[in-house]
Design a protein around this motif. Structure first.
Motif, PDB file in Angstrom:
ATOM      1  N   GLY A 124     -13.679 -21.172 -78.687  1.00 34.98           N
ATOM      2  CA  GLY A 124     -13.012 -21.189 -79.981  1.00 34.98           C
ATOM      3  C   GLY A 124     -13.430 -20.037 -80.877  1.00 34.98           C
ATOM      4  N   GLU A 125     -14.688 -19.650 -80.772  1.00 39.59           N
ATOM      5  CA  GLU A 125     -15.181 -18.522 -81.561  1.00 39.59           C
ATOM      6  C   GLU A 125     -14.507 -17.219 -81.161  1.00 39.59           C
ATOM      7  OE1 GLU A 125     -19.320 -18.804 -80.744  1.00 39.59           O
ATOM      8  OE2 GLU A 125     -19.693 -20.389 -82.241  1.00 39.59           O
TER       9      GLU A 125
ATOM     10  N   GLU B  39     -18.605 -29.606 -75.090  1.00 38.02           N
ATOM     11  CA  GLU B  39     -18.513 -29.199 -76.492  1.00 38.02           C
ATOM     12  C   GLU B  39     -18.953 -27.751 -76.674  1.00 38.02           C
ATOM     13  OE1 GLU B  39     -19.959 -30.637 -80.955  1.00 38.02           O
ATOM     14  OE2 GLU B  39     -20.818 -31.566 -79.167  1.00 38.02           O
TER      15      GLU B  39
ATOM     16  N   THR C 203     -16.576 -24.771 -78.043  1.00 41.36           N
ATOM     17  CA  THR C 203     -17.004 -24.092 -79.260  1.00 41.36           C
ATOM     18  C   THR C 203     -17.084 -22.586 -79.048  1.00 41.36           C
ATOM     19  OG1 THR C 203     -18.242 -26.036 -79.990  1.00 41.36           O
ATOM     20  CG2 THR C 203     -18.824 -23.928 -80.993  1.00 41.36           C
ATOM     21  N   LYS C 204     -17.707 -22.176 -77.933  1.00 42.10           N
ATOM     22  CA  LYS C 204     -17.859 -20.749 -77.647  1.00 42.10           C
ATOM     23  C   LYS C 204     -16.504 -20.078 -77.430  1.00 42.10           C
ATOM     24  CE  LYS C 204     -22.509 -21.113 -75.601  1.00 42.10           C
ATOM     25  NZ  LYS C 204     -23.181 -20.060 -76.410  1.00 42.10           N
TER      26      LYS C 204
END
Length: 414
Positions: free
Chosen positions: A361-362, A354, A358-359
Motif C-alpha cells: 500500500g505504501e 498485514e 501495508t508495504k
C-alpha cells in the motif's frame, strides 16, 4: 493452454477517474476489486444527474415522482438483462447483499419445521452463511456443511448427494469464492438440489464482474449480488423466481405493495444508486460493442472480459512461481483458468498478511489482507488465527504491466 486474445484495457481505463490516482509519483494499482471496484464516469454522472434533476419518493402523481419511478423501472430492466431474468418483477433492490439475504432468510425460515435441513458451504462469504445459521437456529432446522478441497480450494460437489435428502429445504452456495477465486459448477448443484426437492440460493457477488450470469440456464430459485463489485454503486440486487417471491411472506410495513418486487423492497430505496446501477450495466454492455439487444451486448462483453482476465491470471501465476517465498492458494494450474476468477489469496514467507498489504500500500498497490469475511475458508485452511492471507484481485481494467509491478514489488519485500 490455448493462446488468449484479450482486449486492450487502456482505452477503458480513461473512463475511470479513480484510476488516475498517483501515490509517490507512480500511478496507483487497484487490486482490491474483490472488495469493491472503481466506477466509470458514466455511473458518477448518472447518480449526480438524479440529484440535479430533482427527485422525489416513488408513487406520486407529479413530475419528480414519475421521474423516480422511471429511474427505478430502468434499473429493474437493466438488472433483468444482466441476470437474464424472465421479467422485471423478479428483480429486488436493497441496501446491500447482506441485508437482502437476512430478509430472505427470515422469510424462508418461517416455512421450516424443527428437523428440516439446510446446506451451507465452507467456501462462502459469511454473508451467505451467518444469515442461514441464525435462521436455522430460530426455526430448529439442522445445518449441514458442504466442504471444499483445501489443496486447490474447490468445492466438493461430489459430496453434495450424501448431504441431500427428503428433509433438505435449502442449498445456499457461492458462484465464485471471494477469498480464493474458485468457480462453482452451480448448474450441477442446482440439478442435484432440485432433485431432492430443495430450493437453491446462489451468491454471485464475487462472480458477477468476471462471468456471464444466466438465472434461466442455472434454474436457481434465488440469486444475489452487489453492484459495487461490478463498477456500480453500493446497492444489493436479488433475483427470485416470481412465484416464490409472490408466495413467500415478506417482512414489510403494512402499506407496502403486496406483489413482487415491491413487497420485498423495505423502506425508501436509494434512487440515485438505482440510476447508477443502470449506468453500470450499460457500461459493461458497451464493452460488447454493437448488438441487437443489451443482453446480447452483455454476452459479448463478458466473453471479452473473461479472455482478458484469464490472460492476466496466466501472467500472474507464471510470474508467481519465480518469486521466492510466495505461495498462491487455490487453483494454480494454468490449464484450469476457466475454473477460477483472477482473484488470488497469497502468503509471503516471513511476513504477516498485514505487513505485506501495508508495504504494498505504501507503494500505491492496493490489496486486502485478513479473512475478507470468508471466515469459514480461513478456518478450514487453518489461517484464521494467523491473520489470514493477502488477496490480490484483478478485474478487466487491470493491465499486464500492473501484474508485473505487483510481482516485482513482492520480490522486494523484506
Amino acid at each position: 493452454m490455448k493462446n488468449l486474445t484479450p482486449f486492450d484495457p487502456v482505452p477503458l481505463r480513461a473512463h475511470f477517474p479513480a484510476l488516475q490516482l498517483e501515490v509517490g509519483g507512480e500511478t496507483a494499482i487497484y487490486l482490491d476489486g474483490p472488495g469493491g471496484t472503481q466506477v466509470p464516469q458514466s455511473v458518477i454522472d448518472a447518480m449526480s444527474s438524479y440529484w440535479q434533476h430533482g427527485g422525489s419518493n416513488s408513487g406520486g402523481p407529479f413530475l419528480t415522482s414519475r421521474y423516480t419511478d422511471d429511474i427505478t423501472n430502468a434499473a429493474r430492466a437493466a438488472m433483468m438483462d444482466f441476470y437474464n431474468a424472465r421479467r422485471p418483477e423478479e428483480i429486488v433492490f436493497g441496501q446491500n447483499m447482506t441485508s437482502l439475504n437476512f430478509s430472505l432468510s427470515r422469510a424462508l425460515a418461517r416455512t421450516w419445521q424443527p428437523g428440516d435441513e439446510i446446506i451451507v458451504t465452507r467456501l462462502d462469504h459469511d454473508a451467505n452463511i451467518s444469515p442461514w445459521l441464525l435462521a436455522a437456529q430460530d426455526s430448529g432446522a439442522v445445518v449441514r456443511w458442504l466442504d471444499f478441497d483445501p489443496t486447490d480450494c474447490t468445492l466438493r460437489l461430489d459430496l453434495l448427494p450424501d448431504l441431500l435428502n427428503e428433509k433438505t429445504r435449502l442449498l445456499t452456495i457461492t458462484y465464485a469464492a471471494n477469498a480464493v477465486g474458485s468457480i462453482t459448477n452451480v448448474r450441477r448443484a442446482v440439478e442435484l438440489a432440485h432433485a431432492a426437492g430443495a430450493i437453491v440460493l446462489v451468491d454471485s457477488v464475487h462472480f458477477a464482474p468476471h462471468g456471464l450470469i444466466d438465472v434461466q440456464a442455472l434454474d436457481c430459485d434465488f440469486l444475489i449480488s452487489s453492484a459495487y463489485k461490478y463498477f456500480g454503486p453500493h446497492t444489493g440486487i436479488l433475483y427470485g423466481k416470481y412465484e416464490l417471491l409472490d408466495e413467500l411472506m415478506a417482512y414489510k410495513v403494512r402499506p407496502a405493495p403486496a406483489k413482487p418486487a415491491g413487497k420485498w423492497e423495505t423502506g425508501t430505496q436509494s434512487f440515485e444508486s438505482l440510476a447508477g446501477v443502470t449506468a453500470a450495466v450499460d457500461y459493461i454492455a458497451s464493452i460488447g460493442g454493437k448488438a441487437s439487444t443489451r443482453r446480447e451486448q452483455l454476452v459479448q462483453a463478458m466473453r471479452q472480459i473473461k479472455a482478458h482476465e484469464m490472460a492476466l491470471s496466466q501472467r500472474f501465476l507464471s510470474g508467481a512461481v519465480q518469486v521466492p517465498g510466495l505461495r498462491v492458494y487455490g487453483i494454480t494450474d494454468v490449464e484450469q483458468l476457466a475454473e477460477r476468477t483472477p482473484t488470488f489469496a497469497v502468503s509471503v514467507e516471513g511476513l504477516s498478511a498485514e505487513a505485506v498489504a501495508t508495504k504494498l500500500g505504501e507503494q500505491g498497490i492496493f490489496v486486502w489482507h485478513g479473512h475478507y469475511y470468508a471466515v469459514a475458508v480461513m478456518e478450514r485452511l487453518g489461517l484464521l488465527d494467523e491473520g489470514g492471507l493477502v488477496r490480490i484481485g484483478f478485474v478487466h481494467y487491470n493491465t499486464f504491466e500492473e501484474v508485473d509491478r505487483v510481482l516485482h514489488a513482492i520480490t522486494q519485500l523484506k
